[in-house]
Design a protein around this motif. Structure first.
Motif, PDB file in Angstrom:
ATOM      1  N   PHE B  59       0.803  -1.215   0.000  1.00 22.92           N
ATOM      2  CA  PHE B  59       0.000   0.000   0.000  1.00 22.92           C
ATOM      3  C   PHE B  59       0.843   1.276   0.000  1.00 22.92           C
ATOM      4  N   LYS B  60       2.011   1.209   0.625  1.00 26.84           N
ATOM      5  CA  LYS B  60       2.835   2.414   0.686  1.00 26.84           C
ATOM      6  C   LYS B  60       3.237   2.899  -0.714  1.00 26.84           C
ATOM      7  N   PRO B  61       3.767   2.033  -1.578  1.00 26.42           N
ATOM      8  CA  PRO B  61       4.093   2.522  -2.927  1.00 26.42           C
ATOM      9  C   PRO B  61       2.864   2.967  -3.707  1.00 26.42           C
ATOM     10  N   ALA B  62       1.766   2.230  -3.550  1.00 29.82           N
ATOM     11  CA  ALA B  62       0.544   2.605  -4.273  1.00 29.82           C
ATOM     12  C   ALA B  62       0.031   3.958  -3.793  1.00 29.82           C
ATOM     13  N   PHE B  63       0.073   4.154  -2.480  1.00 26.27           N
ATOM     14  CA  PHE B  63      -0.398   5.413  -1.908  1.00 26.27           C
ATOM     15  C   PHE B  63       0.482   6.576  -2.379  1.00 26.27           C
ATOM     16  N   SER B  64       1.798   6.359  -2.379  1.00 26.33           N
ATOM     17  CA  SER B  64       2.696   7.433  -2.806  1.00 26.33           C
ATOM     18  C   SER B  64       2.492   7.748  -4.284  1.00 26.33           C
ATOM     19  N   LEU B  65       2.184   6.706  -5.075  1.00 28.21           N
ATOM     20  CA  LEU B  65       1.928   6.917  -6.505  1.00 28.21           C
ATOM     21  C   LEU B  65       0.670   7.767  -6.705  1.00 28.21           C
ATOM     22  N   VAL B  66      -0.366   7.474  -5.930  1.00 28.76           N
ATOM     23  CA  VAL B  66      -1.616   8.229  -6.026  1.00 28.76           C
ATOM     24  C   VAL B  66      -1.374   9.686  -5.652  1.00 28.76           C
ATOM     25  N   VAL B  67      -0.610   9.892  -4.556  1.00 30.76           N
ATOM     26  CA  VAL B  67      -0.313  11.267  -4.110  1.00 30.76           C
ATOM     27  C   VAL B  67       0.451  12.012  -5.199  1.00 30.76           C
ATOM     28  N   LEU B  68       1.406  11.321  -5.817  1.00 30.95           N
ATOM     29  CA  LEU B  68       2.201  11.932  -6.881  1.00 30.95           C
ATOM     30  C   LEU B  68       1.315  12.335  -8.057  1.00 30.95           C
ATOM     31  N   MET B  69       0.399  11.440  -8.416  1.00 31.87           N
ATOM     32  CA  MET B  69      -0.526  11.719  -9.520  1.00 31.87           C
ATOM     33  C   MET B  69      -1.390  12.941  -9.207  1.00 31.87           C
ATOM     34  N   LEU B  70      -1.873  12.992  -7.967  1.00 33.92           N
ATOM     35  CA  LEU B  70      -2.715  14.121  -7.556  1.00 33.92           C
ATOM     36  C   LEU B  70      -1.947  15.432  -7.660  1.00 33.92           C
ATOM     37  N   ILE B  71      -0.696  15.394  -7.194  1.00 34.46           N
ATOM     38  CA  ILE B  71       0.140  16.606  -7.252  1.00 34.46           C
ATOM     39  C   ILE B  71       0.325  17.037  -8.694  1.00 34.46           C
ATOM     40  N   LEU B  72       0.585  16.071  -9.577  1.00 35.89           N
ATOM     41  CA  LEU B  72       0.781  16.385 -10.998  1.00 35.89           C
ATOM     42  C   LEU B  72      -0.472  16.999 -11.602  1.00 35.89           C
ATOM     43  N   ILE B  73      -1.633  16.414 -11.255  1.00 29.63           N
ATOM     44  CA  ILE B  73      -2.902  16.928 -11.785  1.00 29.63           C
ATOM     45  C   ILE B  73      -3.121  18.360 -11.330  1.00 29.63           C
ATOM     46  N   VAL B  74      -2.870  18.603 -10.048  1.00 31.96           N
ATOM     47  CA  VAL B  74      -3.052  19.960  -9.503  1.00 31.96           C
ATOM     48  C   VAL B  74      -2.141  20.946 -10.222  1.00 31.96           C
ATOM     49  N   ILE B  75      -0.882  20.551 -10.411  1.00 31.34           N
ATOM     50  CA  ILE B  75       0.076  21.444 -11.076  1.00 31.34           C
ATOM     51  C   ILE B  75      -0.367  21.732 -12.507  1.00 31.34           C
TER      52      ILE B  75
END
Lengths: 195, 200
Positions: B59-75
């Protein structure tokens, strides 16, 4: 007059090994501690082959990390700490294997069979060998946190201070854990210790 | 010998039995194996830490991937919807002036003012119409040289000081004091006298 290596205390021997790389000093320490450590690890893990491997690993760690020993500590507590940590890791590893194992046969099941009084009549229970086996099986059923302390105190005969140093606990905690461990053990061996 | 506590006495039989358990010894070849391992430099451990099979590991890598995606979308969204900041961007009018299309800007300004005037006063509209850009353009073959000269002068002045949106001229933040004619004359005469003196 210069003392021979055999006359030196453990702390002097390890200093000799640290300072001059004297392999004789290392060998002497191995000779002194291999059996006490074997006994401690076996009582904790319950398997001779694995215990032998753990003690060997302890000695290898001692050889490789000789400089991590500091002279203010007792050598015996330092080496017992290494062996204890390796034994605990082995137990954890086994536990994980049991969780993911499809086979229903494991050590616990064996111990349950031995501990069941229907397998032995009271006459047979008096036999010292069987009694020792029962005690060993019961020891393996005690929670590891209590088991380690009880073994160090009652099997190895170490002082409370030494146990506190090995386990990194306060003396009060050590005493209470010994008490709880013994109570658990006595409950498990209630057929032997009826009173 | 340590004093036995109450709890020691309580478990006397048990502790005695534990103490009298047979001592387990290492196999006879223990030391030989150990020393040969050391001599051969074979320090590979049988007890290497196995990585735990926990949900966290997945879950840790999956969660970090989701957070990264969210950050990219926001940017990316910020870049797309970037609003025009009046403090950062140069006003469009100034841009146009700088690119040389002053007449267009003037047209816009004058059209705006003309609209206002039409609302307020119809009589003023006709007089303003003379100054309107259409009338100022060189219609036909004749050229009003004076007007054209004036216009060029204005353009030069505006280029010199710049024009802010909504105002006529911008000559810096300091108060602009018009030069006094008398002072200018006296300065000129002084300069002339200095030149004459230097020639002599």
């Amino acid at each position: 007059m210069k003392k021979t290596l055999t006359e030196l205390k453990d702390e002097d021997l390890i200093k000799e090994f640290q300072d001059n790389d004297t392999i004789g000093a290392y060998e002497l320490l191995v000779k002194r501690y291999k059996d006490p450590l074997m006994n401690f690890v076996y009582r904790f893990v319950g398997d001779k082959d694995i215990s032998s491997d753990i003690v060997q690993e302890t000695m290898i760690k001692f050889y490789l990390n000789k400089n991590s020993y500091r002279s203010f500590a007792k050598f015996s507590t330092w080496i017992y700490t290494i062996a204890g940590n390796l034994a605990k890791n082995e137990l954890k590893r086994r536990k994980r294997r049991v969780i993911f194992s499809l086979s229903p046969h494991d050590d616990d099941e064996k111990s349950i069979q031995v501990a069941d009084k229907t397998f032995f009549s009271p006459e047979v229970q008096t036999d010292s060998n069987i009694k020792n086996d029962l005690i060993q099986q019961a020891l393996l059923k005690v929670k590891p946190v209590y088991r380690e302390i009880v073994i160090l105190r009652d099997v190895q005969g170490l002082s409370y201070e030494e146990i506190a140093e090995i386990s990194g606990l306060s003396i009060g905690t050590v005493k209470s854990r010994i008490n709880r461990g013994r109570s658990q053990l006595q409950k498990l061996l209630k057929n032997i210790y009826k009173d | 010998m340590e004093k036995k506590s109450y709890s020691d006495n309580n478990f006397e039989n048990l502790t005695n039995d534990l103490h009298n358990l047979p001592k387990i010894q290492t196999p006879p070849d223990f030391e030989f194996k150990l020393m040969s391992r050391i001599q051969n430099g074979n320090f590979n451990s049988k007890f290497k830490e196995e990585k735990e099979f926990t949900f966290g590991r997945f879950f840790k890598p999956a969660f970090s991937l989701v957070v990264l995606m969210l950050i990219l979308i926001v940017i990316m969204n910020i870049n797309d919807n970037q609003s025009v900041s009046p403090l950062i961007d140069t006003p469009t009018k100034l841009n146009k002036i700088n690119s040389g299309s002053l007449n267009e800007v003037k047209k816009i300004d004058q059209n705006k003012t003309a609209d206002k005037i039409t609302k307020n006063d119809k009589s003023q509209k006709s007089s303003f119409a003379l100054k309107s850009p259409q009338n100022m353009q060189f219609s036909g073959k004749t050229i009003d040289i004076d007007k054209a000269m004036k216009q060029n002068q204005n353009v030069n002045q505006q280029n010199e000081f710049g024009v802010l949106a909504g105002s006529e001229q911008f000559s810096g933040f300091g108060v602009r004091v018009p030069a006094q004619k008398g002072e200018m004359d006296s300065m000129r005469s002084k300069i002339d006298s200095i030149r004459k003196a230097s020639k002599k």
